[in-house]
Write a protein that holds these residues in place. Structure first.
Motif, PDB file in Angstrom:
ATOM      1  N   ASP A 106       0.834  -1.200   0.000  1.00 13.57           N
ATOM      2  CA  ASP A 106       0.000   0.000   0.000  1.00 13.57           C
ATOM      3  C   ASP A 106       0.872   1.255   0.000  1.00 13.57           C
ATOM      4  O   ASP A 106       0.531   2.260  -0.621  1.00 13.57           O
ATOM      5  CB  ASP A 106      -0.937   0.005   1.206  1.00 13.57           C
ATOM      6  CG  ASP A 106      -2.015  -1.067   1.098  1.00 13.57           C
ATOM      7  OD1 ASP A 106      -2.327  -1.488  -0.037  1.00 13.57           O
ATOM      8  OD2 ASP A 106      -2.546  -1.481   2.140  1.00 13.57           O
ATOM      9  N   GLN A 107       2.025   1.186   0.672  1.00 12.04           N
ATOM     10  CA  GLN A 107       2.949   2.320   0.693  1.00 12.04           C
ATOM     11  C   GLN A 107       3.477   2.617  -0.714  1.00 12.04           C
ATOM     12  O   GLN A 107       3.648   3.763  -1.089  1.00 12.04           O
ATOM     13  CB  GLN A 107       4.109   2.073   1.656  1.00 12.04           C
ATOM     14  CG  GLN A 107       5.097   3.220   1.723  1.00 12.04           C
ATOM     15  CD  GLN A 107       4.452   4.540   2.145  1.00 12.04           C
ATOM     16  OE1 GLN A 107       3.701   4.581   3.114  1.00 12.04           O
ATOM     17  NE2 GLN A 107       4.749   5.617   1.439  1.00 12.04           N
ATOM     18  N   THR A 108       3.716   1.570  -1.494  1.00  9.14           N
ATOM     19  CA  THR A 108       4.166   1.754  -2.879  1.00  9.14           C
ATOM     20  C   THR A 108       3.110   2.541  -3.651  1.00  9.14           C
ATOM     21  O   THR A 108       3.433   3.480  -4.379  1.00  9.14           O
ATOM     22  CB  THR A 108       4.413   0.401  -3.571  1.00  9.14           C
ATOM     23  OG1 THR A 108       5.248  -0.402  -2.756  1.00  9.14           O
ATOM     24  CG2 THR A 108       5.017   0.581  -4.947  1.00  9.14           C
ATOM     25  N   GLY A 109       1.868   2.169  -3.479  1.00  4.03           N
ATOM     26  CA  GLY A 109       0.775   2.884  -4.143  1.00  4.03           C
ATOM     27  C   GLY A 109       0.717   4.336  -3.724  1.00  4.03           C
ATOM     28  O   GLY A 109       0.572   5.224  -4.577  1.00  4.03           O
ATOM     29  N   THR A 110       0.865   4.599  -2.445  1.00  5.00           N
ATOM     30  CA  THR A 110       0.858   5.977  -1.952  1.00  5.00           C
ATOM     31  C   THR A 110       2.012   6.765  -2.571  1.00  5.00           C
ATOM     32  O   THR A 110       1.831   7.903  -2.999  1.00  5.00           O
ATOM     33  CB  THR A 110       0.971   5.981  -0.412  1.00  5.00           C
ATOM     34  OG1 THR A 110      -0.122   5.239   0.127  1.00  5.00           O
ATOM     35  CG2 THR A 110       0.954   7.386   0.138  1.00  5.00           C
ATOM     36  N   THR A 111       3.184   6.156  -2.627  1.00  3.35           N
ATOM     37  CA  THR A 111       4.350   6.808  -3.222  1.00  3.35           C
ATOM     38  C   THR A 111       4.067   7.164  -4.678  1.00  3.35           C
ATOM     39  O   THR A 111       4.382   8.268  -5.131  1.00  3.35           O
ATOM     40  CB  THR A 111       5.591   5.895  -3.127  1.00  3.35           C
ATOM     41  OG1 THR A 111       5.873   5.631  -1.752  1.00  3.35           O
ATOM     42  CG2 THR A 111       6.809   6.519  -3.801  1.00  3.35           C
ATOM     43  N   LEU A 112       3.454   6.249  -5.417  1.00  2.00           N
ATOM     44  CA  LEU A 112       3.144   6.497  -6.832  1.00  2.00           C
ATOM     45  C   LEU A 112       2.179   7.676  -6.982  1.00  2.00           C
ATOM     46  O   LEU A 112       2.340   8.493  -7.890  1.00  2.00           O
ATOM     47  CB  LEU A 112       2.553   5.254  -7.480  1.00  2.00           C
ATOM     48  CG  LEU A 112       3.522   4.105  -7.716  1.00  2.00           C
ATOM     49  CD1 LEU A 112       2.763   2.865  -8.172  1.00  2.00           C
ATOM     50  CD2 LEU A 112       4.574   4.497  -8.727  1.00  2.00           C
ATOM     51  N   LEU A 113       1.185   7.740  -6.117  1.00  2.00           N
ATOM     52  CA  LEU A 113       0.209   8.834  -6.205  1.00  2.00           C
ATOM     53  C   LEU A 113       0.825  10.187  -5.831  1.00  2.00           C
ATOM     54  O   LEU A 113       0.338  11.227  -6.275  1.00  2.00           O
ATOM     55  CB  LEU A 113      -0.991   8.534  -5.317  1.00  2.00           C
ATOM     56  CG  LEU A 113      -1.867   7.370  -5.760  1.00  2.00           C
ATOM     57  CD1 LEU A 113      -2.996   7.153  -4.752  1.00  2.00           C
ATOM     58  CD2 LEU A 113      -2.434   7.595  -7.152  1.00  2.00           C
ATOM     59  N   GLU A 114       1.890  10.177  -5.029  1.00  2.00           N
ATOM     60  CA  GLU A 114       2.515  11.425  -4.612  1.00  2.00           C
ATOM     61  C   GLU A 114       3.526  11.964  -5.632  1.00  2.00           C
ATOM     62  O   GLU A 114       3.976  13.095  -5.512  1.00  2.00           O
ATOM     63  CB  GLU A 114       3.217  11.218  -3.270  1.00  2.00           C
ATOM     64  CG  GLU A 114       2.241  11.014  -2.133  1.00  2.00           C
ATOM     65  CD  GLU A 114       2.915  10.644  -0.816  1.00  2.00           C
ATOM     66  OE1 GLU A 114       4.134  10.344  -0.815  1.00  2.00           O
ATOM     67  OE2 GLU A 114       2.210  10.622   0.197  1.00  2.00           O
TER      68      GLU A 114
END
Length: 116
Positions: A106-114
């Protein structure tokens, strides 16, 4: 954005499902059908390092002999083995052009969105 993985990998499926649901566009590359070229692998190794890119828990890793395993200690030594055995690459690899991410949480996804 380019997403590299293997169709049957559960983590790759999770990443694709998450990216699709988030509306993030990407180009899918199956590592078994489209082995990354040497320049791409060098770039990944430079960005994330051998320890983060090589999947030492894979069946492929367990099948390597000791001299091959020893060879994977350095980026230069890892290159030919990663080309010959793309299943040694941890999955998925997400290359945005700005950053290379290996694995998916989920952190990877958050990083991508940022990312801009």
């Amino acid at each position: 954005m380019n997403l590299y993985g293997i169709k049957t990998c559960d983590t790759c499926r999770k990443a694709r499902k998450w990216l699709d649901a988030a509306g993030v566009s990407y180009r899918w590359h199956d590592l078994r059908e489209e082995v990354p070229n040497e320049d791409t692998l060098r770039h990944w190794l430079d960005e994330v390092g051998v320890d983060n890119l090589v999947n030492r828990r894979s069946t492929t890793w367990r099948g390597l002999d000791d001299p091959d395993r020893e060879q994977v200690r350095t980026a230069e030594g890892a290159l030919p083995l990663l080309r010959e055995h793309p299943a040694l690459i941890k999955r998925p690899v997400i290359d945005t052009g700005q950053v290379v991410l290996v694995g998916f949480t989920d952190q990877t996804g958050t990083t991508l969105l940022e990312l801009p």
